[in-house]
Design an enzyme around this catalytic site. Structure first.
Site, PDB file in Angstrom:
ATOM      1  N   ASP A 227       0.807  -1.225   0.000  1.00  0.00           N
ATOM      2  CA  ASP A 227       0.000   0.000   0.000  1.00  0.00           C
ATOM      3  C   ASP A 227       0.839   1.273   0.000  1.00  0.00           C
ATOM      4  O   ASP A 227       0.421   2.308   0.523  1.00  0.00           O
ATOM      5  CB  ASP A 227      -0.978   0.015   1.197  1.00  0.00           C
ATOM      6  CG  ASP A 227      -1.886  -1.190   1.191  1.00  0.00           C
ATOM      7  OD1 ASP A 227      -2.244  -1.648   0.092  1.00  0.00           O
ATOM      8  OD2 ASP A 227      -2.232  -1.675   2.284  1.00  0.00           O
ATOM      9  N   GLU A 228       2.007   1.210  -0.595  1.00  0.00           N
ATOM     10  CA  GLU A 228       2.877   2.383  -0.634  1.00  0.00           C
ATOM     11  C   GLU A 228       2.377   3.405  -1.657  1.00  0.00           C
ATOM     12  O   GLU A 228       2.772   4.580  -1.613  1.00  0.00           O
ATOM     13  CB  GLU A 228       4.314   1.971  -1.007  1.00  0.00           C
ATOM     14  CG  GLU A 228       5.010   1.075   0.009  1.00  0.00           C
ATOM     15  CD  GLU A 228       4.770  -0.409  -0.263  1.00  0.00           C
ATOM     16  OE1 GLU A 228       3.927  -0.737  -1.119  1.00  0.00           O
ATOM     17  OE2 GLU A 228       5.431  -1.224   0.400  1.00  0.00           O
TER      18      GLU A 228
ATOM     19  N   LYS B 178       1.843   2.061  -5.171  1.00  0.00           N
ATOM     20  CA  LYS B 178       2.401   1.517  -6.416  1.00  0.00           C
ATOM     21  C   LYS B 178       1.492   1.789  -7.606  1.00  0.00           C
ATOM     22  O   LYS B 178       1.960   2.127  -8.693  1.00  0.00           O
ATOM     23  CB  LYS B 178       2.613  -0.005  -6.267  1.00  0.00           C
ATOM     24  CG  LYS B 178       3.601  -0.368  -5.171  1.00  0.00           C
ATOM     25  CD  LYS B 178       3.663  -1.863  -4.920  1.00  0.00           C
ATOM     26  CE  LYS B 178       2.419  -2.434  -4.282  1.00  0.00           C
ATOM     27  NZ  LYS B 178       2.163  -2.007  -2.887  1.00  0.00           N
TER      28      LYS B 178
ATOM     29  N   GLY C  55      -4.510  -4.266  -3.812  1.00  0.00           N
ATOM     30  CA  GLY C  55      -5.517  -3.250  -4.096  1.00  0.00           C
ATOM     31  C   GLY C  55      -4.754  -2.001  -4.462  1.00  0.00           C
ATOM     32  O   GLY C  55      -4.115  -1.385  -3.613  1.00  0.00           O
ATOM     33  N   HIS C  56      -4.714  -1.689  -5.740  1.00  0.00           N
ATOM     34  CA  HIS C  56      -3.922  -0.549  -6.224  1.00  0.00           C
ATOM     35  C   HIS C  56      -4.871   0.577  -6.640  1.00  0.00           C
ATOM     36  O   HIS C  56      -5.665   0.422  -7.555  1.00  0.00           O
ATOM     37  CB  HIS C  56      -3.028  -0.983  -7.390  1.00  0.00           C
ATOM     38  CG  HIS C  56      -2.002  -2.000  -6.987  1.00  0.00           C
ATOM     39  ND1 HIS C  56      -1.138  -2.593  -7.875  1.00  0.00           N
ATOM     40  CD2 HIS C  56      -1.694  -2.517  -5.775  1.00  0.00           C
ATOM     41  CE1 HIS C  56      -0.346  -3.429  -7.220  1.00  0.00           C
ATOM     42  NE2 HIS C  56      -0.672  -3.400  -5.940  1.00  0.00           N
TER      43      HIS C  56
ATOM     44  N   THR D  31      -5.628 -11.634   3.343  1.00  0.00           N
ATOM     45  CA  THR D  31      -6.736 -10.940   2.693  1.00  0.00           C
ATOM     46  C   THR D  31      -7.882 -11.908   2.385  1.00  0.00           C
ATOM     47  O   THR D  31      -8.916 -11.492   1.867  1.00  0.00           O
ATOM     48  CB  THR D  31      -6.269 -10.287   1.378  1.00  0.00           C
ATOM     49  OG1 THR D  31      -5.750 -11.328   0.543  1.00  0.00           O
ATOM     50  CG2 THR D  31      -5.189  -9.247   1.627  1.00  0.00           C
TER      51      THR D  31
ATOM     52  N   GLN E 156       2.099  -5.971  -3.193  1.00  0.00           N
ATOM     53  CA  GLN E 156       2.563  -6.092  -1.805  1.00  0.00           C
ATOM     54  C   GLN E 156       3.854  -5.272  -1.617  1.00  0.00           C
ATOM     55  O   GLN E 156       4.036  -4.284  -2.323  1.00  0.00           O
ATOM     56  CB  GLN E 156       2.764  -7.572  -1.392  1.00  0.00           C
ATOM     57  CG  GLN E 156       1.458  -8.345  -1.286  1.00  0.00           C
ATOM     58  CD  GLN E 156       0.891  -8.815  -2.617  1.00  0.00           C
ATOM     59  OE1 GLN E 156       1.566  -9.483  -3.367  1.00  0.00           O
ATOM     60  NE2 GLN E 156      -0.344  -8.486  -2.895  1.00  0.00           N
TER      61      GLN E 156
ATOM     62  N   THR F 204       3.323 -12.580   2.630  1.00  0.00           N
ATOM     63  CA  THR F 204       2.491 -13.170   1.598  1.00  0.00           C
ATOM     64  C   THR F 204       3.253 -14.371   1.019  1.00  0.00           C
ATOM     65  O   THR F 204       4.334 -14.721   1.519  1.00  0.00           O
ATOM     66  CB  THR F 204       2.090 -12.124   0.532  1.00  0.00           C
ATOM     67  OG1 THR F 204       1.075 -12.691  -0.297  1.00  0.00           O
ATOM     68  CG2 THR F 204       3.272 -11.677  -0.323  1.00  0.00           C
TER      69      THR F 204
ATOM     70  N   SER G 260       5.353  12.340  -3.986  1.00  0.00           N
ATOM     71  CA  SER G 260       3.911  12.426  -4.187  1.00  0.00           C
ATOM     72  C   SER G 260       3.299  13.232  -3.049  1.00  0.00           C
ATOM     73  O   SER G 260       3.628  13.021  -1.882  1.00  0.00           O
ATOM     74  CB  SER G 260       3.344  11.005  -4.231  1.00  0.00           C
ATOM     75  OG  SER G 260       1.944  11.034  -4.350  1.00  0.00           O
TER      76      SER G 260
HETATM   77  P1  GDP Z   1      -0.733   0.339  -3.587  1.00  0.00           P
HETATM   78  O1  GDP Z   1      -1.356  -0.934  -3.120  1.00  0.00           O
HETATM   79  O2  GDP Z   1       0.740   0.379  -3.334  1.00  0.00           O
HETATM   80  O3  GDP Z   1      -1.070   0.689  -4.997  1.00  0.00           O
HETATM   81  O4  GDP Z   1      -1.364   1.480  -2.659  1.00  0.00           O
HETATM   82  P2  GDP Z   1      -2.912   1.626  -2.238  1.00  0.00           P
HETATM   83  O5  GDP Z   1      -3.668   2.123  -3.398  1.00  0.00           O
HETATM   84  O6  GDP Z   1      -3.384   0.400  -1.572  1.00  0.00           O
HETATM   85  O7  GDP Z   1      -2.800   2.691  -1.089  1.00  0.00           O
HETATM   86  C1  GDP Z   1      -2.301   3.965  -1.319  1.00  0.00           C
HETATM   87  C2  GDP Z   1      -3.403   4.981  -0.978  1.00  0.00           C
HETATM   88  O8  GDP Z   1      -2.842   6.267  -0.839  1.00  0.00           O
HETATM   89  C3  GDP Z   1      -4.452   5.111  -2.061  1.00  0.00           C
HETATM   90  O9  GDP Z   1      -5.685   5.393  -1.474  1.00  0.00           O
HETATM   91  C4  GDP Z   1      -3.961   6.304  -2.884  1.00  0.00           C
HETATM   92  O10 GDP Z   1      -5.011   6.994  -3.543  1.00  0.00           O
HETATM   93  C5  GDP Z   1      -3.373   7.165  -1.804  1.00  0.00           C
HETATM   94  N1  GDP Z   1      -2.231   7.993  -2.200  1.00  0.00           N
HETATM   95  C6  GDP Z   1      -1.241   7.715  -3.088  1.00  0.00           C
HETATM   96  N2  GDP Z   1      -0.328   8.695  -3.100  1.00  0.00           N
HETATM   97  C7  GDP Z   1      -0.736   9.607  -2.187  1.00  0.00           C
HETATM   98  C8  GDP Z   1      -0.204  10.845  -1.715  1.00  0.00           C
HETATM   99  O11 GDP Z   1       0.860  11.285  -2.108  1.00  0.00           O
HETATM  100  N3  GDP Z   1      -0.920  11.504  -0.762  1.00  0.00           N
HETATM  101  C9  GDP Z   1      -2.099  11.033  -0.264  1.00  0.00           C
HETATM  102  N4  GDP Z   1      -2.705  11.742   0.660  1.00  0.00           N
HETATM  103  N5  GDP Z   1      -2.626   9.868  -0.683  1.00  0.00           N
HETATM  104  C10 GDP Z   1      -1.945   9.165  -1.615  1.00  0.00           C
HETATM  105  P1  IMO Z   2      -0.853  -4.134  -2.257  1.00  0.00           P
HETATM  106  O1  IMO Z   2      -0.377  -4.667  -3.588  1.00  0.00           O
HETATM  107  C1  IMO Z   2      -0.927  -4.617   2.067  1.00  0.00           C
HETATM  108  C2  IMO Z   2      -0.836  -8.719   3.618  1.00  0.00           C
HETATM  109  C3  IMO Z   2      -2.063  -9.209   4.344  1.00  0.00           C
HETATM  110  C4  IMO Z   2      -1.431 -10.192   5.304  1.00  0.00           C
HETATM  111  C5  IMO Z   2      -0.322 -10.800   4.479  1.00  0.00           C
HETATM  112  C6  IMO Z   2      -0.678 -12.128   3.817  1.00  0.00           C
HETATM  113  O2  IMO Z   2      -2.132  -3.431  -2.301  1.00  0.00           O
HETATM  114  O3  IMO Z   2       0.245  -3.380  -1.587  1.00  0.00           O
HETATM  115  P2  IMO Z   2      -2.206 -12.795   1.729  1.00  0.00           P
HETATM  116  O4  IMO Z   2      -3.659 -12.560   1.463  1.00  0.00           O
HETATM  117  O5  IMO Z   2      -1.294 -12.233   0.694  1.00  0.00           O
HETATM  118  O6  IMO Z   2      -1.895 -14.228   2.022  1.00  0.00           O
HETATM  119  O7  IMO Z   2      -1.924 -12.009   3.110  1.00  0.00           O
HETATM  120  O8  IMO Z   2      -0.008  -9.851   3.482  1.00  0.00           O
HETATM  121  N1  IMO Z   2      -1.081  -8.184   2.257  1.00  0.00           N
HETATM  122  C7  IMO Z   2      -1.064  -6.898   1.938  1.00  0.00           C
HETATM  123  N2  IMO Z   2      -0.907  -5.803   2.712  1.00  0.00           N
HETATM  124  N3  IMO Z   2      -1.036  -4.482   0.733  1.00  0.00           N
HETATM  125  C8  IMO Z   2      -1.161  -5.564  -0.061  1.00  0.00           C
HETATM  126  O9  IMO Z   2      -1.143  -5.491  -1.405  1.00  0.00           O
HETATM  127  C9  IMO Z   2      -1.225  -6.844   0.544  1.00  0.00           C
HETATM  128  N4  IMO Z   2      -1.369  -8.097   0.064  1.00  0.00           N
HETATM  129  C10 IMO Z   2      -1.274  -8.897   1.119  1.00  0.00           C
HETATM  130  O10 IMO Z   2      -2.727  -8.166   5.000  1.00  0.00           O
HETATM  131  O11 IMO Z   2      -0.837  -9.507   6.369  1.00  0.00           O
HETATM  132 MG    MG Z   3      -2.868  -1.604  -1.841  1.00  0.00          MG
END
Ligand code: GDP
Ligand code: IMO
Ligand code: MG
Length: 420
Positions: free
Chosen positions: A14-15, A17, A41-42, A130, A222, A237, A409
């Site tokens: 959830d960085e 990506k 979840g991107h 998940t 991840q 994972t 960002s």
């Molecule tokens: P991913 O799984 O690495 O693609 O990241 P996620 O989408 O799960 O989580 C990142 C969250 O932060 C999302 O809700 C994005 O819309 C949000 N986001 C991304 N970049 C920024 C930023 O620079 N500032 C803020 N406030 N939100 C951001």
């Molecule tokens: P994105 O791509 C954050 C975590 C789960 C759990 C562990 C194992 O959005 O960054 P799994 O279902 O893969 O067997 O779960 O990994 N996890 C994530 N945490 N972002 C994800 O994906 C994740 N995918 C799995 O919460 O701790």
């Molecule tokens: Mg995510």
């Protein structure tokens, strides 16, 4: 011969990506996912719209590019169909430009059930997965009993029935007797839907493209601290989320890897169980969670929040060979008087600067404090506009890691991205 550039997470996922891949897509001809599945979840935001992608690469919105689901991915036909249909309904037709590897493994309905049953059996030691069947599907892959997308092109009924029977026997032994009729029907419909897409030998397609001078961006899911080898095992994972995973997950040789974009948040989050040395249980943690909307894009679960961990970040940079850093969600720290970064851990009376084998138990972060910038940076679009305190924070990270921070960002929208 062109190279494959890789985008990957350096923390616990959830960085951001998805956002970064979308921003970088115009530079490439093809975007490819190399591991993970619908556990990802991107999130992408642009032009007032918000999309969450799980299995489909984040390069589908910019300029009609070809996107590939690589062999290292595990694919659930039910969730894939839901995701693809939602995109089509919102005006993004993909059938002709989304390719799927024959070698990608399939998540069966019973894999999801096994995931839930194994978690329940673990009790308080549960991983907090998940629940998408990721672990059981990769287990079957490595056990040489998995089903692949390519199998769907032939007569797969017997293979499917055998896998289902094997899974049901395990489920029964764990005390689960489940009726999967409904789920199975949806799965079969999903399989038919999947066949509309080009099912290919993606390693050949990608290498041919590279040989012709084409460019490829590999999208990780991840994060490094969830990698099955290098993450906080067993709270990880089941795939290799690190850069090497792009080689095995797409069939590209290590010497074909070009830039490695390492993404991190200006702080840290984690969802699910497992160690998190800089986790906050105070008002600062609460603020990060509420300002950063730190709730899972897929599961809605609250993400645990804490300060940036330089010990872990340096480790992630090392195992991935990161060439460029990308700092996300910097705006979330706008209001903090003081910002902290862990530069070492105190463990059993010793100061540790290298990420240790285990960070469970008594780990006390040694913090370096920074003065907060205390202003709204979300409207800024150039590095020059940034307050001096933010520049010092960025420069500190560069000095500590030896890697340039090339993108910063400042908001969820595509436009809120500063490229240096
Ligand atoms: P991913 O799984 O690495 O693609 O990241 P996620 O989408 O799960 O989580 C990142 C969250 O932060 C999302 O809700 C994005 O819309 C949000 N986001 C991304 N970049 C920024 C930023 O620079 N500032 C803020 N406030 N939100 C951001
Ligand atoms: P994105 O791509 C954050 C975590 C789960 C759990 C562990 C194992 O959005 O960054 P799994 O279902 O893969 O067997 O779960 O990994 N996890 C994530 N945490 N972002 C994800 O994906 C994740 N995918 C799995 O919460 O701790
Ligand atoms: Mg995510």
């Amino acid at each position: 011969m062109e190279k494959v550039d890789v985008v990957l997470g350096l923390q616990w996922g959830d960085e951001g990506k998805g956002k970064v891949v979308d921003v970088l897509t115009p530079r490439y001809q093809v975007v490819a996912r190399f591991q993970g599945g619908p556990n990802a979840g991107h999130t992408l935001e642009f032009e007032g719209e918000k999309y969450v992608l799980r299995s489909i690469p984040s390069g589908i919105f910019q300029g009609g590019k070809v996107n590939i689901i690589g062999n290292g991915v595990v694919l659930d036909p039910i969730l894939f169909r839901e995701e693809a249909e939602a995109l089509v309904a919102s005006g993004h037709d993909l059938t002709r430009r989304l390719y799927i590897s024959k070698r990608a493994h399939l998540i069966l309905p019973t894999h999801r059930m096994l995931d839930a049953a194994y978690e329940a059996a673990k009790g308080s030691a549960k991983i907090g997965t998940t629940g998408k069947g990721i672990g059981p599907t990769y287990t079957d892959k490595v056990s040489r009993t998995g089903m692949r997308v390519g199998d769907l092109l032939g007569d797969f009924e017997a293979t499917y029935a055998a896998a289902k029977a094997r899974h049901q026997a395990i489920l029964r032994s764990l005390g689960y007797e489940c009726d999967i009729t409904e789920l199975e029907k949806k799965w079969m419909e999903g399989v038919e839907y999947l066949k509309r897409f080009r099912i290919i030998d993606s390693e050949q397609t990608i290498n041919d493209l590279l040989a012709e001078g084409g460019s490829v961006l590999a999208e990780g899911a991840q994060g490094t601290l969830l990698d099955v080898d290098f993450g906080s095992y067993p709270f990880v994972t089941s795939s290799n989320t690190v850069c090497a995973g792009a080689c095995t997950g797409l069939g590209v040789a290590p010497n074909r890897i070009g830039e490695v974009f390492g993404i991190f948040k200006a702080y840290c989050t984690r969802v699910g169980s497992g160690p998190f040395p800089t986790e906050l249980f105070d008002a600062d943690g609460e603020r990060m969670c509420s300002i950063g909307h730190e709730f899972g894009a897929v599961t809605g679960r609250r993400r645990r929040c804490g300060w940036l961990d330089m010990v872990a970040l340096k480790y992630s940079i090392m195992v991935n060979g990161v060439t460029q850093l990308i700092m996300m969600k910097s705006d979330v720290l706008n209001d903090f008087d003081t910002i902290k970064v862990a530069v070492a851990y105190r463990m059993q009376g010793r100061t540790v600067e290298h990420f240790p084998y285990s960070v469970e138990g008594d780990v006390e972060p040694v913090y370096r404090e920074f003065k907060g910038w205390k202003c709204d940076i979300s409207g800024m679009r150039t590095y020059e506009e940034f307050p001096a305190e933010l520049k010092s924070y960025v420069e500190f990270i560069e000095e500590q890691t030896g890697v340039p921070v090339k993108i910063i960002s400042v908001g969820p929208d595509r436009a809120a991205t500063i490229v240096r």
